[in-house]
Scaffold this motif. Structure first.
Motif, PDB file in Angstrom:
ATOM      1  N   THR A 194       4.046  24.284  -2.910  1.00  0.00           N
ATOM      2  CA  THR A 194       2.951  23.328  -2.740  1.00  0.00           C
ATOM      3  C   THR A 194       3.449  21.896  -2.598  1.00  0.00           C
ATOM      4  OG1 THR A 194       2.625  23.125  -5.126  1.00  0.00           O
ATOM      5  CG2 THR A 194       1.285  24.761  -3.958  1.00  0.00           C
ATOM      6  N   SER A 195       4.558  21.575  -3.225  1.00  0.00           N
ATOM      7  CA  SER A 195       5.092  20.223  -3.119  1.00  0.00           C
ATOM      8  C   SER A 195       5.474  19.909  -1.683  1.00  0.00           C
ATOM      9  CB  SER A 195       6.311  20.059  -4.029  1.00  0.00           C
ATOM     10  OG  SER A 195       6.877  18.782  -3.868  1.00  0.00           O
ATOM     11  N   LEU A 196       6.084  20.872  -1.017  1.00  0.00           N
ATOM     12  CA  LEU A 196       6.457  20.653   0.371  1.00  0.00           C
ATOM     13  C   LEU A 196       5.228  20.523   1.258  1.00  0.00           C
ATOM     14  CD1 LEU A 196       9.509  23.028   0.786  1.00  0.00           C
ATOM     15  CD2 LEU A 196       9.522  20.539   0.683  1.00  0.00           C
ATOM     16  N   LYS A 197       4.181  21.240   0.935  1.00  0.00           N
ATOM     17  CA  LYS A 197       2.974  21.200   1.758  1.00  0.00           C
ATOM     18  C   LYS A 197       2.140  19.947   1.495  1.00  0.00           C
ATOM     19  CE  LYS A 197       2.459  26.185   2.151  1.00  0.00           C
ATOM     20  NZ  LYS A 197       1.667  27.335   1.749  1.00  0.00           N
ATOM     21  N   VAL A 198       2.066  19.518   0.256  1.00  0.00           N
ATOM     22  CA  VAL A 198       1.146  18.444  -0.107  1.00  0.00           C
ATOM     23  C   VAL A 198       1.866  17.106  -0.286  1.00  0.00           C
ATOM     24  CG1 VAL A 198      -0.537  17.690  -1.826  1.00  0.00           C
ATOM     25  CG2 VAL A 198      -0.426  20.088  -1.181  1.00  0.00           C
ATOM     26  N   ASN A 199       2.776  17.037  -1.229  1.00  0.00           N
ATOM     27  CA  ASN A 199       3.391  15.757  -1.569  1.00  0.00           C
ATOM     28  C   ASN A 199       4.251  15.209  -0.438  1.00  0.00           C
ATOM     29  OD1 ASN A 199       2.199  15.870  -4.068  1.00  0.00           O
ATOM     30  ND2 ASN A 199       3.972  16.782  -5.049  1.00  0.00           N
ATOM     31  N   ILE A 200       5.055  16.039   0.161  1.00  0.00           N
ATOM     32  CA  ILE A 200       5.914  15.573   1.239  1.00  0.00           C
ATOM     33  C   ILE A 200       5.061  15.143   2.433  1.00  0.00           C
ATOM     34  CG2 ILE A 200       7.768  16.224   2.821  1.00  0.00           C
ATOM     35  CD1 ILE A 200       8.636  15.939  -0.116  1.00  0.00           C
ATOM     36  N   LYS A 201       3.972  15.861   2.692  1.00  0.00           N
ATOM     37  CA  LYS A 201       3.084  15.491   3.794  1.00  0.00           C
ATOM     38  C   LYS A 201       2.445  14.129   3.534  1.00  0.00           C
ATOM     39  CE  LYS A 201       0.578  18.666   5.742  1.00  0.00           C
ATOM     40  NZ  LYS A 201      -0.483  19.667   6.004  1.00  0.00           N
TER      41      LYS A 201
ATOM     42  N   LEU B  31       3.590  11.673   1.590  1.00  0.00           N
ATOM     43  CA  LEU B  31       4.609  10.635   1.674  1.00  0.00           C
ATOM     44  C   LEU B  31       5.038  10.388   3.118  1.00  0.00           C
ATOM     45  CD1 LEU B  31       6.777  11.533  -1.439  1.00  0.00           C
ATOM     46  CD2 LEU B  31       5.246   9.578  -1.159  1.00  0.00           C
ATOM     47  N   THR B  32       5.093  11.440   3.915  1.00  0.00           N
ATOM     48  CA  THR B  32       5.462  11.269   5.316  1.00  0.00           C
ATOM     49  C   THR B  32       4.440  10.407   6.038  1.00  0.00           C
ATOM     50  OG1 THR B  32       6.590  13.399   5.329  1.00  0.00           O
ATOM     51  CG2 THR B  32       5.955  12.494   7.462  1.00  0.00           C
ATOM     52  N   TRP B  33       3.155  10.672   5.833  1.00  0.00           N
ATOM     53  CA  TRP B  33       2.121   9.874   6.490  1.00  0.00           C
ATOM     54  C   TRP B  33       2.149   8.423   6.010  1.00  0.00           C
ATOM     55  CZ3 TRP B  33       0.168  10.851  10.871  1.00  0.00           C
ATOM     56  CH2 TRP B  33      -0.059  12.151  11.282  1.00  0.00           C
ATOM     57  N   ILE B  34       2.387   8.232   4.727  1.00  0.00           N
ATOM     58  CA  ILE B  34       2.456   6.872   4.194  1.00  0.00           C
ATOM     59  C   ILE B  34       3.563   6.091   4.886  1.00  0.00           C
ATOM     60  CG2 ILE B  34       3.117   5.531   2.153  1.00  0.00           C
ATOM     61  CD1 ILE B  34       1.583   7.637   0.485  1.00  0.00           C
ATOM     62  N   TYR B  35       4.739   6.698   4.985  1.00  0.00           N
ATOM     63  CA  TYR B  35       5.865   5.956   5.530  1.00  0.00           C
ATOM     64  C   TYR B  35       5.876   5.905   7.054  1.00  0.00           C
ATOM     65  CZ  TYR B  35       7.415   5.047   0.931  1.00  0.00           C
ATOM     66  OH  TYR B  35       7.470   4.569  -0.339  1.00  0.00           O
ATOM     67  N   VAL B  36       5.222   6.837   7.714  1.00  0.00           N
ATOM     68  CA  VAL B  36       5.052   6.716   9.172  1.00  0.00           C
ATOM     69  C   VAL B  36       4.149   5.528   9.473  1.00  0.00           C
ATOM     70  CG1 VAL B  36       3.943   7.804  11.163  1.00  0.00           C
ATOM     71  CG2 VAL B  36       5.573   9.089   9.797  1.00  0.00           C
ATOM     72  N   ALA B  37       3.059   5.397   8.721  1.00  0.00           N
ATOM     73  CA  ALA B  37       2.164   4.251   8.913  1.00  0.00           C
ATOM     74  C   ALA B  37       2.897   2.947   8.628  1.00  0.00           C
ATOM     75  CB  ALA B  37       0.938   4.383   8.015  1.00  0.00           C
ATOM     76  N   LEU B  38       3.692   2.935   7.564  1.00  0.00           N
ATOM     77  CA  LEU B  38       4.467   1.743   7.238  1.00  0.00           C
ATOM     78  C   LEU B  38       5.444   1.403   8.354  1.00  0.00           C
ATOM     79  CD1 LEU B  38       5.410  -0.460   5.273  1.00  0.00           C
ATOM     80  CD2 LEU B  38       6.978   1.229   4.309  1.00  0.00           C
ATOM     81  N   MET B  39       6.123   2.395   8.874  1.00  0.00           N
ATOM     82  CA  MET B  39       7.092   2.171   9.938  1.00  0.00           C
ATOM     83  C   MET B  39       6.411   1.608  11.187  1.00  0.00           C
ATOM     84  SD  MET B  39       9.621   4.881  11.821  1.00  0.00           S
ATOM     85  CE  MET B  39       8.250   5.713  12.588  1.00  0.00           C
ATOM     86  N   LEU B  40       5.249   2.135  11.538  1.00  0.00           N
ATOM     87  CA  LEU B  40       4.540   1.650  12.714  1.00  0.00           C
ATOM     88  C   LEU B  40       4.088   0.200  12.547  1.00  0.00           C
ATOM     89  CD1 LEU B  40       2.417   4.777  13.687  1.00  0.00           C
ATOM     90  CD2 LEU B  40       4.396   3.835  14.886  1.00  0.00           C
TER      91      LEU B  40
ATOM     92  N   ALA C  25       0.833  -1.205   0.000  1.00  0.00           N
ATOM     93  CA  ALA C  25       0.000   0.000   0.000  1.00  0.00           C
ATOM     94  C   ALA C  25       0.868   1.255   0.000  1.00  0.00           C
ATOM     95  CB  ALA C  25      -0.945   0.002   1.198  1.00  0.00           C
ATOM     96  N   ALA C  26       1.968   1.236   0.745  1.00  0.00           N
ATOM     97  CA  ALA C  26       2.874   2.389   0.766  1.00  0.00           C
ATOM     98  C   ALA C  26       3.523   2.585  -0.602  1.00  0.00           C
ATOM     99  CB  ALA C  26       3.946   2.197   1.830  1.00  0.00           C
ATOM    100  N   LEU C  27       3.886   1.502  -1.245  1.00  0.00           N
ATOM    101  CA  LEU C  27       4.477   1.591  -2.578  1.00  0.00           C
ATOM    102  C   LEU C  27       3.475   2.158  -3.578  1.00  0.00           C
ATOM    103  CD1 LEU C  27       6.942   0.948  -4.356  1.00  0.00           C
ATOM    104  CD2 LEU C  27       5.940  -1.302  -4.726  1.00  0.00           C
ATOM    105  N   VAL C  28       2.243   1.679  -3.520  1.00  0.00           N
ATOM    106  CA  VAL C  28       1.200   2.183  -4.417  1.00  0.00           C
ATOM    107  C   VAL C  28       0.939   3.668  -4.143  1.00  0.00           C
ATOM    108  CG1 VAL C  28      -1.270   2.019  -4.973  1.00  0.00           C
ATOM    109  CG2 VAL C  28       0.112  -0.044  -4.795  1.00  0.00           C
ATOM    110  N   GLY C  29       0.891   4.055  -2.872  1.00  0.00           N
ATOM    111  CA  GLY C  29       0.700   5.463  -2.529  1.00  0.00           C
ATOM    112  C   GLY C  29       1.814   6.346  -3.066  1.00  0.00           C
ATOM    113  N   THR C  30       3.050   5.840  -2.982  1.00  0.00           N
ATOM    114  CA  THR C  30       4.184   6.594  -3.521  1.00  0.00           C
ATOM    115  C   THR C  30       4.053   6.763  -5.027  1.00  0.00           C
ATOM    116  OG1 THR C  30       5.586   5.723  -1.759  1.00  0.00           O
ATOM    117  CG2 THR C  30       6.696   6.653  -3.678  1.00  0.00           C
ATOM    118  N   PHE C  31       3.669   5.695  -5.721  1.00  0.00           N
ATOM    119  CA  PHE C  31       3.483   5.796  -7.168  1.00  0.00           C
ATOM    120  C   PHE C  31       2.348   6.752  -7.527  1.00  0.00           C
ATOM    121  CE2 PHE C  31       5.596   1.494  -7.622  1.00  0.00           C
ATOM    122  CZ  PHE C  31       6.738   2.021  -8.193  1.00  0.00           C
ATOM    123  N   LEU C  32       1.286   6.776  -6.729  1.00  0.00           N
ATOM    124  CA  LEU C  32       0.183   7.697  -7.006  1.00  0.00           C
ATOM    125  C   LEU C  32       0.606   9.151  -6.851  1.00  0.00           C
ATOM    126  CD1 LEU C  32      -2.842   5.845  -5.357  1.00  0.00           C
ATOM    127  CD2 LEU C  32      -2.343   6.116  -7.797  1.00  0.00           C
ATOM    128  N   VAL C  33       1.414   9.432  -5.836  1.00  0.00           N
ATOM    129  CA  VAL C  33       1.922  10.803  -5.663  1.00  0.00           C
ATOM    130  C   VAL C  33       2.807  11.168  -6.853  1.00  0.00           C
ATOM    131  CG1 VAL C  33       3.428  12.261  -4.271  1.00  0.00           C
ATOM    132  CG2 VAL C  33       1.736  10.824  -3.161  1.00  0.00           C
TER     133      VAL C  33
END
Length: 85
Positions: free
Chosen positions: A54-61, A63-72, A15-23
């Motif tokens: 906008t990239s810092l506000k949207v895309n990085i946010k 990706l951060t949530w995706i990988y925080v969830a993955l890490m947990l 799911a994290a990989l798919v989310g990264t590809f979608l971004v």
């Protein structure tokens, strides 16, 4: 129990990989749209500066949530395997 935790870890990783590809796909789509418009250099510079903001506000946010969830999930799976395995 261990098998279910490993399966959950794999599913969340996918799911994290798919989310990264979608971004990435969203960014690519936006870049193609800008190329089709064919604006002047001044408009391209203004768009570039706006994209950086906008990239810092949207895309990085995102990706951060995706990988925080993955890490947990990976952390919980690892603890579960160590405890039950």
């Amino acid at each position: 129990m261990t098998l279910y935790m490993i399966i959950a870890g794999v599913i969340v990783s996918i799911a994290a990989l798919v989310g990264t590809f979608l971004v990435g796909k969203d960014v690519t789509r936006q870049m193609k749209q800008y190329e089709e418009e064919g604006d002047t250099a001044a408009n391209e510079l203004a768009r570039s500066l706006e994209y950086e903001k906008t990239s810092l506000k949207v895309n990085i946010k995102r990706l951060t949530w995706i990988y925080v969830a993955l890490m947990l999930v990976v952390l919980f799976v690892s603890i579960g395997i160590a405890y039950y395995g």
